[in-house]
Write a protein that holds these residues in place. Structure first.
Motif, PDB file in Angstrom:
ATOM      1  N   ASN A 101     -19.912 -29.699   0.466  1.00  0.00           N
ATOM      2  CA  ASN A 101     -18.983 -29.739   1.585  1.00  0.00           C
ATOM      3  C   ASN A 101     -18.432 -31.147   1.783  1.00  0.00           C
ATOM      4  OD1 ASN A 101     -17.806 -28.494   4.096  1.00  0.00           O
ATOM      5  ND2 ASN A 101     -19.008 -30.161   4.994  1.00  0.00           N
ATOM      6  N   ASP A 102     -19.331 -32.144   1.805  1.00  0.00           N
ATOM      7  CA  ASP A 102     -18.909 -33.534   2.036  1.00  0.00           C
ATOM      8  C   ASP A 102     -17.933 -34.008   0.964  1.00  0.00           C
ATOM      9  OD1 ASP A 102     -20.583 -33.468   4.216  1.00  0.00           O
ATOM     10  OD2 ASP A 102     -22.202 -34.601   3.231  1.00  0.00           O
ATOM     11  N   GLN A 103     -18.269 -33.756  -0.280  1.00  0.00           N
ATOM     12  CA  GLN A 103     -17.413 -34.208  -1.380  1.00  0.00           C
ATOM     13  C   GLN A 103     -16.066 -33.482  -1.351  1.00  0.00           C
ATOM     14  OE1 GLN A 103     -19.336 -34.076  -5.180  1.00  0.00           O
ATOM     15  NE2 GLN A 103     -17.787 -35.358  -6.143  1.00  0.00           N
ATOM     16  N   SER A 104     -16.085 -32.197  -1.061  1.00  0.00           N
ATOM     17  CA  SER A 104     -14.848 -31.418  -0.998  1.00  0.00           C
ATOM     18  C   SER A 104     -13.943 -31.902   0.123  1.00  0.00           C
ATOM     19  CB  SER A 104     -15.168 -29.926  -0.808  1.00  0.00           C
ATOM     20  OG  SER A 104     -15.914 -29.449  -1.903  1.00  0.00           O
ATOM     21  N   GLU A 105     -14.529 -32.182   1.282  1.00  0.00           N
ATOM     22  CA  GLU A 105     -13.739 -32.677   2.402  1.00  0.00           C
ATOM     23  C   GLU A 105     -13.138 -34.044   2.099  1.00  0.00           C
ATOM     24  OE1 GLU A 105     -16.190 -32.446   5.917  1.00  0.00           O
ATOM     25  OE2 GLU A 105     -15.638 -30.342   6.236  1.00  0.00           O
ATOM     26  N   ARG A 106     -13.915 -34.907   1.413  1.00  0.00           N
ATOM     27  CA  ARG A 106     -13.391 -36.229   1.028  1.00  0.00           C
ATOM     28  C   ARG A 106     -12.162 -36.091   0.129  1.00  0.00           C
ATOM     29  NH1 ARG A 106     -18.624 -37.984   1.027  1.00  0.00           N
ATOM     30  NH2 ARG A 106     -19.002 -37.415  -1.137  1.00  0.00           N
ATOM     31  N   LEU A 107     -12.160 -35.073  -0.707  1.00  0.00           N
ATOM     32  CA  LEU A 107     -11.046 -34.865  -1.633  1.00  0.00           C
ATOM     33  C   LEU A 107      -9.927 -34.011  -1.029  1.00  0.00           C
ATOM     34  CD1 LEU A 107     -13.028 -34.258  -4.930  1.00  0.00           C
ATOM     35  CD2 LEU A 107     -11.749 -36.307  -4.275  1.00  0.00           C
ATOM     36  N   GLY A 108     -10.116 -33.559   0.208  1.00  0.00           N
ATOM     37  CA  GLY A 108      -9.082 -32.772   0.875  1.00  0.00           C
ATOM     38  C   GLY A 108      -8.940 -31.352   0.325  1.00  0.00           C
ATOM     39  N   VAL A 109     -10.029 -30.782  -0.161  1.00  0.00           N
ATOM     40  CA  VAL A 109      -9.992 -29.427  -0.721  1.00  0.00           C
ATOM     41  C   VAL A 109      -9.678 -28.423   0.385  1.00  0.00           C
ATOM     42  CG1 VAL A 109     -11.417 -27.617  -1.780  1.00  0.00           C
ATOM     43  CG2 VAL A 109     -11.574 -29.973  -2.592  1.00  0.00           C
ATOM     44  N   ASN A 110      -8.763 -27.505   0.104  1.00  0.00           N
ATOM     45  CA  ASN A 110      -8.460 -26.404   1.013  1.00  0.00           C
ATOM     46  C   ASN A 110      -9.470 -25.298   0.698  1.00  0.00           C
ATOM     47  OD1 ASN A 110      -7.433 -23.892   1.979  1.00  0.00           O
ATOM     48  ND2 ASN A 110      -5.387 -24.793   2.120  1.00  0.00           N
ATOM     49  N   PHE A 111     -10.466 -25.119   1.553  1.00  0.00           N
ATOM     50  CA  PHE A 111     -11.551 -24.171   1.306  1.00  0.00           C
ATOM     51  C   PHE A 111     -11.045 -22.734   1.210  1.00  0.00           C
ATOM     52  CE2 PHE A 111     -13.831 -27.838   2.904  1.00  0.00           C
ATOM     53  CZ  PHE A 111     -14.963 -27.871   2.109  1.00  0.00           C
ATOM     54  N   SER A 112     -10.152 -22.366   2.095  1.00  0.00           N
ATOM     55  CA  SER A 112      -9.631 -21.004   2.107  1.00  0.00           C
ATOM     56  C   SER A 112      -8.895 -20.687   0.799  1.00  0.00           C
ATOM     57  CB  SER A 112      -8.695 -20.810   3.297  1.00  0.00           C
ATOM     58  OG  SER A 112      -8.203 -19.502   3.327  1.00  0.00           O
ATOM     59  N   ARG A 113      -8.012 -21.568   0.392  1.00  0.00           N
ATOM     60  CA  ARG A 113      -7.256 -21.356  -0.840  1.00  0.00           C
ATOM     61  C   ARG A 113      -8.188 -21.336  -2.044  1.00  0.00           C
ATOM     62  NH1 ARG A 113      -1.820 -24.313  -2.235  1.00  0.00           N
ATOM     63  NH2 ARG A 113      -1.226 -22.684  -0.821  1.00  0.00           N
ATOM     64  N   THR A 114      -9.172 -22.230  -2.075  1.00  0.00           N
ATOM     65  CA  THR A 114     -10.116 -22.290  -3.197  1.00  0.00           C
ATOM     66  C   THR A 114     -10.908 -20.992  -3.310  1.00  0.00           C
ATOM     67  OG1 THR A 114     -10.273 -24.687  -2.977  1.00  0.00           O
ATOM     68  CG2 THR A 114     -12.045 -23.589  -4.185  1.00  0.00           C
ATOM     69  N   LEU A 115     -11.354 -20.467  -2.182  1.00  0.00           N
ATOM     70  CA  LEU A 115     -12.100 -19.208  -2.200  1.00  0.00           C
ATOM     71  C   LEU A 115     -11.198 -18.059  -2.649  1.00  0.00           C
ATOM     72  CD1 LEU A 115     -14.607 -17.508  -1.687  1.00  0.00           C
ATOM     73  CD2 LEU A 115     -13.951 -17.388   0.726  1.00  0.00           C
ATOM     74  N   GLN A 116      -9.963 -18.019  -2.166  1.00  0.00           N
ATOM     75  CA  GLN A 116      -9.035 -16.963  -2.575  1.00  0.00           C
ATOM     76  C   GLN A 116      -8.787 -17.010  -4.079  1.00  0.00           C
ATOM     77  OE1 GLN A 116      -5.430 -16.525  -0.138  1.00  0.00           O
ATOM     78  NE2 GLN A 116      -6.512 -17.668   1.454  1.00  0.00           N
ATOM     79  N   GLU A 117      -8.543 -18.196  -4.618  1.00  0.00           N
ATOM     80  CA  GLU A 117      -8.300 -18.340  -6.059  1.00  0.00           C
ATOM     81  C   GLU A 117      -9.523 -17.904  -6.861  1.00  0.00           C
ATOM     82  OE1 GLU A 117      -7.173 -22.449  -6.340  1.00  0.00           O
ATOM     83  OE2 GLU A 117      -5.096 -22.045  -5.721  1.00  0.00           O
ATOM     84  N   ALA A 118     -10.703 -18.283  -6.400  1.00  0.00           N
ATOM     85  CA  ALA A 118     -11.934 -17.904  -7.100  1.00  0.00           C
ATOM     86  C   ALA A 118     -12.156 -16.398  -7.064  1.00  0.00           C
ATOM     87  CB  ALA A 118     -13.140 -18.620  -6.490  1.00  0.00           C
ATOM     88  N   LEU A 119     -11.868 -15.769  -5.926  1.00  0.00           N
ATOM     89  CA  LEU A 119     -12.023 -14.316  -5.821  1.00  0.00           C
ATOM     90  C   LEU A 119     -11.009 -13.571  -6.695  1.00  0.00           C
ATOM     91  CD1 LEU A 119     -12.773 -13.972  -2.013  1.00  0.00           C
ATOM     92  CD2 LEU A 119     -14.350 -13.492  -3.911  1.00  0.00           C
TER      93      LEU A 119
END
Length: 126
Positions: A101-119
């Motif tokens: 979570n910490d590393q992803s937030e530092r990089l500005g990852v969009n969690f919702s979009r990342t989960l959608q793409e993975a699904l």
């Protein structure tokens, strides 16, 4: 956005063209020229896939072009279109490791979009 590709069989008949999608029962199109039937096929595919997603929540599996054979002046082509998913969104609560979570937030990852793409990838529809 989701990109889909299906094989279409194009037929020349009575001075014009028509096409069918063997993997999509009842999906047909027509046109006076090859360019017109290709454009109309894309539009037919978009409408068909949007209805499938709305009604069933999934798209039918697509076979490879090498699985089909044609005769005479008939020809095969992939028809591809982008589908805007208009389905309502649902909120999901999930747990991930704090360091991730910490590393992803530092990089500005969009969690919702990342989960959608993975699904989409996991469900083999992207």
């Amino acid at each position: 956005m989701m990109t889909v590709s299906y094989v279409a069989v194009f037929h020349f008949e009575d001075g014009g063209y028509w096409c069918e999608f063997p993997d999509l029962q009842g999906c047909f199109s027509q046109g006076d020229t090859v360019r017109e039937v290709l454009a109309n096929a894309k539009e037919a595919l978009e409408g068909y896939i949007e209805c499938e997603l709305e009604e069933k929540g999934k798209v039918p599996p697509a076979r490879e072009i090498t699985e089909f054979k044609v005769e005479g002046k008939d020809f095969l082509s992939y028809v591809t279109c982008d589908i805007l998913q208009k389905a309502k969104s649902v909120k999901k609560t999930l747990t991930i490791p704090a360091w991730l979570n910490d590393q992803s937030e530092r990089l500005g990852v969009n969690f919702s979009r990342t989960l959608q793409e993975a699904l989409l990838k996991k469900l083999d529809i992207a």
